[in-house]
Design a protein around this motif. Structure first.
Motif, PDB file in Angstrom:
ATOM      1  N   GLY A 286       0.456  -0.910   0.037  1.00 26.20           N
ATOM      2  CA  GLY A 286       0.296  -0.044  -0.252  1.00 26.20           C
ATOM      3  C   GLY A 286       0.849   1.538  -0.055  1.00 26.20           C
ATOM      4  O   GLY A 286      -0.070   2.599   0.050  1.00 26.20           O
ATOM      5  N   LEU A 287       1.738   0.632   0.224  1.00 33.05           N
ATOM      6  CA  LEU A 287       2.867   2.248   0.313  1.00 33.05           C
ATOM      7  C   LEU A 287       3.503   2.770  -0.599  1.00 33.05           C
ATOM      8  O   LEU A 287       3.638   3.745  -1.012  1.00 33.05           O
ATOM      9  N   GLY A 288       3.612   1.717  -2.186  1.00 36.01           N
ATOM     10  CA  GLY A 288       3.653   2.219  -3.329  1.00 36.01           C
ATOM     11  C   GLY A 288       4.855   2.075  -3.816  1.00 36.01           C
ATOM     12  O   GLY A 288       5.616   2.624  -5.138  1.00 36.01           O
ATOM     13  N   SER A 289       5.984   1.510  -3.080  1.00 37.61           N
ATOM     14  CA  SER A 289       7.286   1.516  -3.516  1.00 37.61           C
ATOM     15  C   SER A 289       7.168   0.306  -4.285  1.00 37.61           C
ATOM     16  O   SER A 289       7.915   0.280  -5.759  1.00 37.61           O
ATOM     17  N   LEU A 426       3.434   9.207   4.204  1.00 36.58           N
ATOM     18  CA  LEU A 426       2.984  10.152   3.347  1.00 36.58           C
ATOM     19  C   LEU A 426       2.698   9.528   1.995  1.00 36.58           C
ATOM     20  O   LEU A 426       2.082  10.285   1.030  1.00 36.58           O
ATOM     21  N   MET A 427       3.942   8.225   1.200  1.00 34.52           N
ATOM     22  CA  MET A 427       4.041   8.216   0.137  1.00 34.52           C
ATOM     23  C   MET A 427       2.578   7.026   0.497  1.00 34.52           C
ATOM     24  O   MET A 427       1.696   7.228  -0.681  1.00 34.52           O
ATOM     25  N   ALA A 428       2.302   6.668   1.156  1.00 34.93           N
ATOM     26  CA  ALA A 428       0.696   5.881   1.400  1.00 34.93           C
ATOM     27  C   ALA A 428      -0.522   6.439   0.844  1.00 34.93           C
ATOM     28  O   ALA A 428      -0.646   5.798   0.594  1.00 34.93           O
ATOM     29  N   ILE A 429      -0.666   7.539   0.908  1.00 35.20           N
ATOM     30  CA  ILE A 429      -1.387   8.255   1.227  1.00 35.20           C
ATOM     31  C   ILE A 429      -2.333   8.572  -0.645  1.00 35.20           C
ATOM     32  O   ILE A 429      -3.577   8.271  -0.990  1.00 35.20           O
ATOM     33  N   PRO A 430      -1.103   9.520  -1.392  1.00 39.33           N
ATOM     34  CA  PRO A 430      -1.573   9.129  -2.652  1.00 39.33           C
ATOM     35  C   PRO A 430      -1.652   8.097  -3.576  1.00 39.33           C
ATOM     36  O   PRO A 430      -2.305   8.001  -4.331  1.00 39.33           O
TER      37      PRO A 430
END
Length: 466
Positions: A286-289, A426-430
């Protein structure tokens, strides 16, 4: 102590608790729960198929697809950043705060996180592009811009990701962990370790994704195997305590746990919050990495790569974090006065009845985990810098990254860890906004893939004789 430092540190801690508070955790878990239900529990029903894609060899390979590296290499690149100090330090921290029950909630975070990681990596392949150097580039910034239609939100994600790569998880904590482990276990001067580490990172990362994935494909399976064998050795020598440990995990997940020894005691909510937060921090679902690495895979099927990528959460949390957690519980280290890496080191020393080999195994594990985390996050930062400023910014970024690695070993980490935690959240939110908006794309692609798979299977069945 410096009053200004204390004021800034306390402010950041409050901000960190807000970022990683109930709203973000609910958004993470809620997204995973929604995707799990709408995708028909894909992470359970199709885990055997996903594992077959990972380990099936040429028979199950999709090497004819466009991409820079194999699907397995892309998975290993993502795992190189995911399997890290969180598997050793994070699990110990979660259990110290929330008791043995925190491990149960880490399992739940992993189960739901597998559906989230499947969705984000599927979207990464679907919306990927090719940069001006001819390399495949993709990730949340591309599916947010092209799928959601929000360029500013995509840039915000990329900016936060560069922050994590340069000033968070990707540099300072990892370099510091390697230098400290080498000094404590092998008495190597910090300056020598820093030089060797910087040269190794430069040698690997300057070669780009193919070089990074090549090293990751070799080192990740070896380091994971080494650490699992070390944990199994402890568990085997304490096999009679395993059933009781598992029972304690499940029982305290729903009842909390009273204070024991150096343990402060935990209620149910603390077990849930620490377990889910540390679980997400470890597997990064979910963090997008991970989608940034998945986008580089050689495949023509975004669903197939999504299945392969979701096994990363399974390996990271269900297997490796479980091994660490059970080791801490069966040895009684979880209720000691130790915390973090010291608690895990104490567990191995007790479990292996050796004050030398136990800590040595933890130190070696930490060094390998930290090194591969640096490699993985170097690549993530590079792709985000490319998105923000183009390919001309890649070389300056890599040089700057190496400078940060060299200096990271000598920095105070209290504030760095908090900053890393904040930017990570903060990465996870977008990214989660992108997943929620594009959920119908994920569902449609999944249904089409398995419908075609079912049709191919039916067509390959021999016609029965009349």
């Amino acid at each position: 102590m410096n009053p200004l430092h204390d004021t800034i540190f306390n402010f950041l801690k409050v901000f960190d608790s807000l970022v990683w508070g109930p709203p973000l955790l609910i958004l993470l878990v809620g997204t995973g729960l929604y995707l799990t239900v709408r995708l028909g529990f894909i992470q359970i029903r199709y885990l055997p198929l996903a594992l077959r894609y990972v380990f099936g060899g040429k028979k199950d390979a999709d090497s004819n697809g466009s991409g820079d590296v194999s699907s397995f290499a892309a998975l290993c690149t993502a795992l190189s950043a995911t399997i890290g100090t969180g598997n050793i330090v994070g699990v110990a921290t979660a259990i110290k705060l929330g008791g043995p029950g925190a491990l149960f909630w880490m399992w739940l975070a992993a189960l739901l996180g597998m559906a989230t990681k499947y969705a984000e990596c599927l979207l990464a392949v679907k919306y990927r592009e090719t940069d001006s150097n001819g390399q495949i580039i993709g990730g949340p910034m591309y599916y947010i811009e092209k799928g959601v239609g929000s360029k500013w939100l995509a840039k915000l994600f990329a900016l936060f990701a560069v922050g994590v790569a340069c000033f968070g998880i990707g540099t300072f904590p990892q370099a510091n962990a390697i230098v400290d482990a080498a000094h404590l276990s092998f008495n190597v001067p910090k300056e020598i370790t820093v030089v060797i580490l910087t040269v190794l990172v430069a040698t690997v990362t300057l070669g780009g994704i193919k070089s990074i994935s090549s090293v990751a494909s070799t080192v990740v399976p070896l380091m994971a195997g080494f650490y699992i064998i070390a944990c199994v050795s402890v568990l085997a020598s304490n096999y009679d305590a395993i059933p009781q440990a598992v029972n304690l995990v499940i029982e305290s997940a729903f009842t909390g746990h009273a204070a024991t020894g150096g343990f402060v005691g935990a209620g149910i909510m603390l077990a849930i919050q620490s377990g889910i937060a540390r679980g997400v921090f470890s597997n990064e679902s979910g963090l997008g990495s991970a989608p940034i690495a998945a986008a580089a895979a050689q495949t023509d099927s975004c669903v197939r790569q999504g299945l392969i990528s979701m096994t990363g959460t399974f390996f990271d949390t269900v297997i490796i974090c479980t091994m660490t957690g059970l080791t801490l519980i069966v040895t009684g280290a979880w209720s000691s006065d130790f915390a973090g890496a010291a608690m895990t080191t104490h567990a191995f020393a007790e479990g292996l009845h050796s004050s030398y080999y136990g800590p040595l195994m933890v130190s070696i594990g930490l060094m390998f985990f930290a090194f591969t985390t640096i490699l993985g996050w170097n690549y993530y930062g590079e792709r985000c810098i490319t998105y923000l400023f183009g390919v001309k910014a890649i070389l300056p970024y890599k040089i700057f990254f190496l400078v940060l690695i060299a200096g990271g070993a000598f920095m105070q980490l209290d504030m760095i860890w908090v900053i890393a935690d904040i930017v990570n959240g903060l990465m996870a939110i977008p990214n989660l906004i992108g997943l929620v908006v594009l959920r119908h794309v994920v569902i449609a692609e999944t249904q089409a893939f398995f419908s075609q798979l079912k049709q191919e299977k039916e067509n390959s069945q021999p016609v029965s004789a009349l």
